[in-house]
Design a protein around this motif. Sequence first.
Motif, PDB file in Angstrom:
ATOM      1  N   ARG A  39       0.775   6.026  10.324  1.00 19.41           N
ATOM      2  CA  ARG A  39       1.014   4.900   9.521  1.00 19.41           C
ATOM      3  C   ARG A  39      -0.012   3.927   9.669  1.00 19.41           C
ATOM      4  NH1 ARG A  39       4.475   8.734   8.193  1.00 19.41           N
ATOM      5  NH2 ARG A  39       6.579   8.249   7.618  1.00 19.41           N
ATOM      6  N   GLY A  59       1.040  -2.882   1.756  1.00 21.12           N
ATOM      7  CA  GLY A  59       1.967  -1.754   1.926  1.00 21.12           C
ATOM      8  C   GLY A  59       1.440  -0.791   3.108  1.00 21.12           C
ATOM      9  N   VAL A  60       2.024   0.388   3.299  1.00 25.71           N
ATOM     10  CA  VAL A  60       1.810   1.025   4.531  1.00 25.71           C
ATOM     11  C   VAL A  60       1.347   2.471   3.983  1.00 25.71           C
ATOM     12  CG1 VAL A  60       2.921   2.453   6.376  1.00 25.71           C
ATOM     13  CG2 VAL A  60       3.820  -0.008   5.701  1.00 25.71           C
ATOM     14  N   ASP A 186       7.503   6.178  -5.730  1.00 23.86           N
ATOM     15  CA  ASP A 186       6.215   5.441  -5.925  1.00 23.86           C
ATOM     16  C   ASP A 186       6.019   4.676  -7.136  1.00 23.86           C
ATOM     17  OD1 ASP A 186       3.198   5.662  -5.010  1.00 23.86           O
ATOM     18  OD2 ASP A 186       3.205   6.043  -7.168  1.00 23.86           O
ATOM     19  N   ASN A 190       8.128   1.398  -4.023  1.00 23.91           N
ATOM     20  CA  ASN A 190       8.792   1.847  -2.207  1.00 23.91           C
ATOM     21  C   ASN A 190       8.043   2.627  -1.662  1.00 23.91           C
ATOM     22  OD1 ASN A 190      11.233   0.335  -3.004  1.00 23.91           O
ATOM     23  ND2 ASN A 190      12.228   1.997  -4.101  1.00 23.91           N
ATOM     24  N   ASP A 191       8.163   2.778  -0.185  1.00 21.00           N
ATOM     25  CA  ASP A 191       7.447   3.532   0.795  1.00 21.00           C
ATOM     26  C   ASP A 191       7.708   5.329   0.758  1.00 21.00           C
ATOM     27  OD1 ASP A 191       5.995   4.496   2.753  1.00 21.00           O
ATOM     28  OD2 ASP A 191       6.964   3.671   4.369  1.00 21.00           O
TER      29      ASP A 191
END
Length: 483
Positions: A39, A59-60, A186, A190-191
């Motif tokens: 990540r 974001g990640v 997505d 959200n992750d």
Amino acid sequence: MSISSSLSNALSGLTAAARAAEVVSANVANATTEGYGRRVLESSAAALGDQGAGVRVDGVRREIDTKVLADRRLADASAANAEQYVDFFSSLEVAIGTPDSANSLSGSIAALDSALIEAASRPDSDARLANVLTAANGVVDQFANISDEIQTLRAEAEQGINAQVRTLNTRLEQIADLNHQIRLQDGSGNDTAALMDQRQVLVDDLAEIVPVRVVQRDHGEIAIYTETGATLLEGKPAEFGFTPASTIVPEMKIESGALSGLTLNGQPISVAGPYSPIAGGSLQALFDQRDVLAVDAQADLDALARDLIERFEGVDPTTASGAPGLFTDAGGSFDPAQEVGLSSRLSINALVDPDQGGAVWHLRAGLGATDPGAVGDSTLLNAFSDALNENRIASSGTYTGAARSAAGLSAEFLSTVSTERLNAEANQSFAQAKAETLREAERAGGVDTDHEMQSLLLIEQSYSANARVIQTIDEMIDTLLRI
């Protein structure tokens, strides 16, 4: 810059630093987790009008080397394919046995030769004649054992095919479900990295069975194709079909329809050759084991059984033309048109077996003799021994065509299997080395704990700097309030 703006900027910096520390912690904790993608926190400068407004966490990002991953999957498929070949030839080699083993095919033929020689030296001895019968039955048993092992290997391949087809269908459905979840998450912002980790593990399982190529689609979804272009997943998962047989005998072949082939979405597909949709993986190796390797091994073993029967035909002058000799096809004469499975039907003529109403003196006097004759006559026993050691060309099979004795032919059979086993092991070693090299490259491009700890030090410094700004602002406000 106002005090409130400075405070807001520092607070956003603290938030970003805390989030970055969480990302580093997750990377370190999952450094050895299968399928985990490193990540990386993505951030940018925030602005309010023309003024800076701190830092914004965007974001990640899940970071993987798709080229190395794709090559590693192909290498895993090749290694799984090679492993099936090694297992098959190793098992067959053990069943045949080495020449120095009494329980081997060559050992049983040698034991028969020794028993014939000993009986010829004392043809009047019923005990030595009985030893010949025992040794001959030992040869028959060894042929039957090897044939049984070949059919067991075919049955195991059949079961393996059925299990892998079920796994393929299950994995494709699971990947399609994860695709849907990733698209939804997505779209909600959200992750999705954890879902992608799960999906990568499932694709890895799939790739060992059938080599695949993965194509990225919008919103984090993927499509999956075989190396030869067959579609396995494009929105909707494909479905493989296979009907396992309950039992397998030498006469059963895929060409005759006695064994099931493979279907993809209800359509038959090829399971052999480099252009097969399943070419290169463990599933194709299992089909090859069931339909080619085991069938060829059975044909060579049947050719040896035929050679043994033919060696003793015409040796005994007391038998009528066309009558079975010492070795028979289930008690009768051998029909060349019925060679398939002969090794499992090979038997000793009932005339020499007391348990079947015969007598061992027929080994000395002749199968067609009506009385024991001269007890000191060893002519027929010597003829049997000579027939066993005669150099002749086998009538069938994949042998070189050179004239050999029965022991020589059995040794060539073993040599062929041993050579195939060595070649398969060499291919397996190469495939495993390649797969491990690519796996190391994949790990090198993944989580580097040293780098993560260095990043953590920078994050701590950033956190301290922002905390110091907040502390300074607090002191300034206290000073202003005291004025």
